[in-house]
Scaffold this motif. Structure first.
Motif, PDB file in Angstrom:
ATOM      1  N   GLU A   1      -4.582   7.991  -7.492  1.00 52.59           N
ATOM      2  CA  GLU A   1      -3.698   7.164  -8.308  1.00 52.59           C
ATOM      3  C   GLU A   1      -3.102   6.016  -7.507  1.00 52.59           C
ATOM      4  N   MET A   2      -2.803   6.289  -6.239  1.00 54.84           N
ATOM      5  CA  MET A   2      -2.148   5.287  -5.410  1.00 54.84           C
ATOM      6  C   MET A   2      -3.138   4.459  -4.619  1.00 54.84           C
ATOM      7  N   ASN A   3      -4.428   4.696  -4.802  1.00 57.61           N
ATOM      8  CA  ASN A   3      -5.468   3.992  -4.058  1.00 57.61           C
ATOM      9  C   ASN A   3      -5.307   4.163  -2.550  1.00 57.61           C
ATOM     10  N   VAL A   4      -5.028   5.391  -2.141  1.00 57.62           N
ATOM     11  CA  VAL A   4      -4.836   5.706  -0.730  1.00 57.62           C
ATOM     12  C   VAL A   4      -6.128   6.285  -0.157  1.00 57.62           C
ATOM     13  N   ASP A   5      -6.588   5.705   0.947  1.00 55.09           N
ATOM     14  CA  ASP A   5      -7.819   6.174   1.579  1.00 55.09           C
ATOM     15  C   ASP A   5      -7.577   6.896   2.895  1.00 55.09           C
TER      16      ASP A   5
ATOM     17  N   GLY B   1      -1.662  10.284   5.635  1.00 57.71           N
ATOM     18  CA  GLY B   1      -0.403   9.800   6.201  1.00 57.71           C
ATOM     19  C   GLY B   1       0.737   9.950   5.223  1.00 57.71           C
ATOM     20  N   GLY B   2       1.882   9.382   5.567  1.00 58.87           N
ATOM     21  CA  GLY B   2       3.064   9.445   4.708  1.00 58.87           C
ATOM     22  C   GLY B   2       3.159   8.222   3.819  1.00 58.87           C
ATOM     23  N   TYR B   3       3.431   8.453   2.538  1.00 59.59           N
ATOM     24  CA  TYR B   3       3.505   7.355   1.575  1.00 59.59           C
ATOM     25  C   TYR B   3       4.717   7.510   0.655  1.00 59.59           C
ATOM     26  N   ALA B   4       5.162   6.401   0.111  1.00 54.83           N
ATOM     27  CA  ALA B   4       6.245   6.422  -0.879  1.00 54.83           C
ATOM     28  C   ALA B   4       5.638   6.421  -2.271  1.00 54.83           C
ATOM     29  N   LEU B   5       6.167   7.302  -3.142  1.00 53.46           N
ATOM     30  CA  LEU B   5       5.669   7.326  -4.516  1.00 53.46           C
ATOM     31  C   LEU B   5       6.066   6.056  -5.255  1.00 53.46           C
ATOM     32  N   LYS B   6       7.310   5.631  -5.035  1.00 54.63           N
ATOM     33  CA  LYS B   6       7.801   4.436  -5.721  1.00 54.63           C
ATOM     34  C   LYS B   6       8.367   3.446  -4.714  1.00 54.63           C
ATOM     35  N   VAL B   7       7.950   2.189  -4.805  1.00 53.12           N
ATOM     36  CA  VAL B   7       8.508   1.111  -4.000  1.00 53.12           C
ATOM     37  C   VAL B   7       9.033   0.056  -4.957  1.00 53.12           C
ATOM     38  N   ARG B   8      10.289  -0.331  -4.771  1.00 57.98           N
ATOM     39  CA  ARG B   8      10.881  -1.302  -5.706  1.00 57.98           C
ATOM     40  C   ARG B   8      10.726  -2.728  -5.204  1.00 57.98           C
TER      41      ARG B   8
ATOM     42  N   CYS C   1       0.810  -1.225   0.000  1.00 57.03           N
ATOM     43  CA  CYS C   1       0.000   0.000   0.000  1.00 57.03           C
ATOM     44  C   CYS C   1       0.841   1.272   0.000  1.00 57.03           C
ATOM     45  N   HIS C   2       2.180   1.122   0.017  1.00 56.60           N
ATOM     46  CA  HIS C   2       3.107   2.260  -0.055  1.00 56.60           C
ATOM     47  C   HIS C   2       3.168   3.096   1.216  1.00 56.60           C
ATOM     48  N   ARG C   3       2.501   2.698   2.266  1.00 57.38           N
ATOM     49  CA  ARG C   3       2.552   3.422   3.515  1.00 57.38           C
ATOM     50  C   ARG C   3       3.976   3.424   4.079  1.00 57.38           C
ATOM     51  N   ILE C   4       4.402   4.576   4.618  1.00 54.80           N
ATOM     52  CA  ILE C   4       5.707   4.647   5.266  1.00 54.80           C
ATOM     53  C   ILE C   4       5.568   4.237   6.726  1.00 54.80           C
ATOM     54  N   ASN C   5       6.383   3.261   7.117  1.00 55.60           N
ATOM     55  CA  ASN C   5       6.382   2.772   8.491  1.00 55.60           C
ATOM     56  C   ASN C   5       7.719   3.085   9.161  1.00 55.60           C
TER      57      ASN C   5
ATOM     58  N   ASP D   1      13.963   0.236   0.115  1.00 56.14           N
ATOM     59  CA  ASP D   1      14.244   0.598  -1.270  1.00 56.14           C
ATOM     60  C   ASP D   1      13.032   1.286  -1.909  1.00 56.14           C
ATOM     61  N   TRP D   2      12.887   2.555  -1.547  1.00 51.54           N
ATOM     62  CA  TRP D   2      11.739   3.301  -2.048  1.00 51.54           C
ATOM     63  C   TRP D   2      12.163   4.744  -2.308  1.00 51.54           C
ATOM     64  N   ALA D   3      11.324   5.494  -2.992  1.00 54.32           N
ATOM     65  CA  ALA D   3      11.671   6.879  -3.327  1.00 54.32           C
ATOM     66  C   ALA D   3      10.422   7.742  -3.347  1.00 54.32           C
TER      67      ALA D   3
END
Ligand SMILES: [Zn+2]
Length: 65
Positions: free
Chosen positions: A51-55, A58-65, A11-15, A33-35
Motif C-alpha cells: 500500500e505504501m509502495n515500500v521496497d 525499515g521503519g516507516y510512518a503510516l501518515k505524514v502530514r 517515501c515515509h521513511r523514518i530518519n 508531523d507524522w503518526a
C-alpha cells in the motif's frame, strides 16, 4: 512523548532527528508531523508495504502530514 525523528514526505521513511535529507530517497521534505510508526521487515510479503509502495525493510510512518 515528543517525537523528534523525521518522516520523509515522499517515501515515509523514518530518519534520525538530525537528518537533512531522506536516507532512502534523498528528499529534503522531512517533517516531525507524522503518526503511526511501522517496521517493515519483509516488504515483499507485506500488505502495508504494498500500500505504501515500500521496497526496502525499515521503519516507516503510516501518515505524514
Ligand atoms: Zn524518502
Amino acid at each position: 512523548m515528543a517525537e523528534d525523528r523525521l518522516a520523509c514526505g515522499e517515501c515515509h521513511r523514518i530518519n534520525g532527528p538530525d537528518s537533512q535529507t531522506c536516507e532512502q530517497c534523498g528528499s529534503s521534505r522531512l517533517t516531525t508531523d507524522w503518526a503511526g510508526y511501522v517496521v517493515i521487515t519483509h516488504p515483499e510479503s507485506s500488505e502495508v508495504a504494498a500500500e505504501m509502495n515500500v521496497d526496502d525493510p525499515g521503519g516507516y510512518a503510516l501518515k505524514v502530514r
